[in-house]
Design a protein around this motif. Structure first.
Motif, PDB file in Angstrom:
ATOM      1  N   ASP A   1      31.394  57.578  22.434  1.00 56.62           N
ATOM      2  CA  ASP A   1      31.625  59.011  22.468  1.00 56.62           C
ATOM      3  C   ASP A   1      31.707  59.555  23.882  1.00 56.62           C
ATOM      4  O   ASP A   1      32.324  60.573  24.121  1.00 56.62           O
ATOM      5  CB  ASP A   1      30.555  59.752  21.672  1.00 56.62           C
ATOM      6  CG  ASP A   1      29.155  59.509  22.210  1.00 56.62           C
ATOM      7  OD1 ASP A   1      28.822  58.339  22.503  1.00 56.62           O
ATOM      8  OD2 ASP A   1      28.389  60.486  22.306  1.00 56.62           O
TER       9      ASP A   1
ATOM     10  N   PRO B   1      30.423  63.799  17.842  1.00 56.96           N
ATOM     11  CA  PRO B   1      31.377  62.728  18.150  1.00 56.96           C
ATOM     12  C   PRO B   1      30.812  61.328  17.897  1.00 56.96           C
ATOM     13  O   PRO B   1      31.481  60.500  17.273  1.00 56.96           O
ATOM     14  CB  PRO B   1      31.697  62.938  19.632  1.00 56.96           C
ATOM     15  CG  PRO B   1      31.486  64.395  19.847  1.00 56.96           C
ATOM     16  CD  PRO B   1      30.322  64.746  18.962  1.00 56.96           C
TER      17      PRO B   1
ATOM     18  N   ARG C   1      35.658  64.121  19.529  1.00 55.43           N
ATOM     19  CA  ARG C   1      35.220  65.163  20.464  1.00 55.43           C
ATOM     20  C   ARG C   1      35.761  66.527  20.066  1.00 55.43           C
ATOM     21  O   ARG C   1      35.064  67.540  20.151  1.00 55.43           O
ATOM     22  CB  ARG C   1      35.664  64.823  21.881  1.00 55.43           C
ATOM     23  CG  ARG C   1      34.824  63.774  22.549  1.00 55.43           C
ATOM     24  CD  ARG C   1      35.307  63.547  23.958  1.00 55.43           C
ATOM     25  NE  ARG C   1      34.363  62.774  24.726  1.00 55.43           N
ATOM     26  CZ  ARG C   1      34.514  62.509  26.009  1.00 55.43           C
ATOM     27  NH1 ARG C   1      35.572  62.950  26.663  1.00 55.43           N
ATOM     28  NH2 ARG C   1      33.617  61.792  26.653  1.00 55.43           N
TER      29      ARG C   1
END
Length: 182
Positions: free
Chosen positions: A96, A167, A115
């Protein structure tokens, strides 16, 4: 005339440092928690993180209604959240926040999608505690300012953590099982 070899400006040097640091971290976590890397276990961890964040948010709501003991629920939620969040990051290989240069095209596309969803989650969820903070003082001026600020702060903390963690949770949830080693 002399030319510098390697990164020239501060941002390039920082990005090179970040890549080196991430590669070292990737090697450290590569063999960690092998039993938790299956789809079922990763999803259980994601559900645990979501439940812990929900518990923290609910504690904030209960504190808004004057239930001081609800702060203990928020503490319990934090104690559940921290280790489960670390485990999610490990089993998702921390992609992430990986530097773009360390990911292939598919991993980069998945990370950027996750994201984007994380930002949307942050924006949507944060509206409600913000409205509570803005309107509670205006509509109910007789309420305890400390209680209002504490409750709103706990609710905002939970929503910001949810959006920030989204995320990694999305990547952990959607990742396929690792290839079995022969």
């Amino acid at each position: 005339m002399t030319t510098a070899i390697g990164p020239k400006n501060l941002l390039e040097r920082y990005e090179a440092y970040r890549i080196r640091r991430w590669l070292v971290r990737e090697k450290q976590i590569a063999g960690m928690l092998p039993g938790w890397r299956t789809t079922r276990r990763r999803r259980a961890l994601v559900i645990t993180v979501v439940a812990a964040l929900t518990l923290i948010f609910v504690a904030g709501v209960l504190c808004a209604f004057g239930l001081e003991w609800a702060a203990l629920l928020g503490g319990a939620g934090a104690l559940i959240f921290l280790p489960s969040w670390v485990m999610v990051r490990i089993v998702a290989d921390s992609q992430d926040n990986a530097p773009a240069e360390t990911l292939d095209e598919l991993e980069l596309a998945r990370r950027e999608t996750a994201r984007s969803l994380g930002l949307t989650i942050t924006q949507v969820l944060s509206v409600f505690p913000m409205m509570y903070l803005v309107w509670s003082g205006a509509l109910f001026p007789e309420t305890d300012a400390f209680r209002t600020a504490y409750a709103g702060g706990v609710m905002i903390l939970a929503t910001l953590l949810a959006g920030g963690c989204a995320p990694a949770m999305i990547l952990a949830w959607t990742r396929s099982d690792p290839e079995p080693e022969n």
